[in-house]
Scaffold this active site. Sequence first.
Site, PDB file in Angstrom:
ATOM      1  N   ASN A  63      -3.727   1.542   1.286  1.00 65.22           N
ATOM      2  CA  ASN A  63      -3.199   1.444  -0.082  1.00 65.22           C
ATOM      3  C   ASN A  63      -4.275   1.887  -1.074  1.00 65.22           C
ATOM      4  OD1 ASN A  63      -4.837  -0.955  -0.871  1.00 65.22           O
ATOM      5  ND2 ASN A  63      -3.685  -1.866   0.801  1.00 65.22           N
TER       6      ASN A  63
ATOM      7  N   ASP B  97       0.961  -5.706   4.371  1.00 65.63           N
ATOM      8  CA  ASP B  97       1.985  -6.661   4.812  1.00 65.63           C
ATOM      9  C   ASP B  97       2.567  -6.246   6.161  1.00 65.63           C
ATOM     10  OD1 ASP B  97       1.813  -8.181   2.459  1.00 65.63           O
ATOM     11  OD2 ASP B  97       3.053  -6.718   1.395  1.00 65.63           O
TER      12      ASP B  97
END
Length: 398
Positions: free
Chosen positions: A208, A277
């Site tokens: 990310n 996640d």
Amino acid sequence: MIKGKHIVVGVTGGIAAYKAAMLVSLLKKKGADVHVCMTKNACQFISPLTFETLSSNRVVTDTFSREAPYEVDHVSLAKLADLVVVAPATANILGKTANGIADDFLSTLLLAARSKVLFAPAMNTAMLHHAAVQRNIEQLRNDGCLFVAPGSGMLACGDIGDGRMAEPAEICDAIEDVLTEKDLADVRIMVTAGPTKERIDDVRYLTNRSTGKMGYAIAEQAARRGAKVTLISGTSALPVPGGVEVRYIESAQQMYEVCTEVFPQTDIAIKAAAVADYTPAVYQPGKMKKGEDMQLQLVRTQDILQELGRQKQHQVLVGFAAEAADLEKNAVGKLQRKNLDMIAANDISRTDIGFGSNENLVTLFFADGSKKVLDKADKHLIANGILDEAAAIYRMKK
Ligand SMILES: Cc1cc2nc3c(=O)[nH]c(=O)nc-3n(C[C@H](O)[C@H](O)[C@H](O)COP(=O)(O)O)c2cc1C
């Protein structure tokens, strides 16, 4: 904290005097009130006008000037100073100060100073290693003076060796250290920062946009305030802040393992990392070959914050929420679900703050239902705001 502090910068006659201009500029940017005193010899290297312009204050070059800007003289400036920094510090000024000689404005002010004094020596290698200079440095250390050690490299005289003045940013850091109250000296703080990487094969991964700036700023400020800091970091190009123990991880699973290992010996845990996640269900060793369209199956990673919330005893647990919508509702929901003491929420739909930026604006939500906005500011200031609140909760719990 440098902001609002009165800092006297003494500039002496060495070639590194030009670097003092950068130091003054950095201090001004951080909000200090800077007063420059130059020796007569320093004026051979750089003009007082440069410092006058950068500091927005008159520069003192002569003890006996009728135009001295201070009501009295060296004594009033010495009284005003929260810190006196001598950069560059010649062999001459070190020798004079170590021996109590006061024959010009700066050397007189150094004897009158009530604040701490920080020297950034700069000189030729042979001069630096001369027994007399070393003796003077030792004497000054015994007298309570502080030093930013010179580095090694190519010197102005063409020699290669020790004696290069520390870089202005390093001196600025040392000044920040000296001026920061050690109010977290008894506190153990764990900070997580940066992104995780979830491997697909040996050359590809999912990650990310987190750069780690927020977490690193928290770790840096906590260490500066005297805390014992463990930084658990994903891959980051940022330098490890001084006095911080760093544990590098790559995946969310590794982050989970290190966090749960360190958490029991922690008083305040601040989770600023952007942890994946999801992770690929299957990791393919080697490099996957190109073929038809494919689907990548992902499985949930362990929820670290949830687990720490479950294990929490005496610890203060602080989470971050990066939200693109419904900031308050989502942040408060996370705070309650994960048994946090505080959550710092930021709005990632804004491009001027958050990911990769040097600035942030966060809203802090607390377990007692209250909230506080930390207005847009440099991440180091936001870090201090977060640490203030976390430390207050810790002291209340104790
Ligand atoms: C070109 C030049 C460069 C110098 N650089 C240094 C230096 O880096 N460090 C130092 O201790 N002295 C250096 N000196 C010598 C000092 O200027 C000299 O010792 C002077 O008396 C220092 O005075 P002050 O400490 O009052 O400024 C240099 C001299 C010259 C001419």
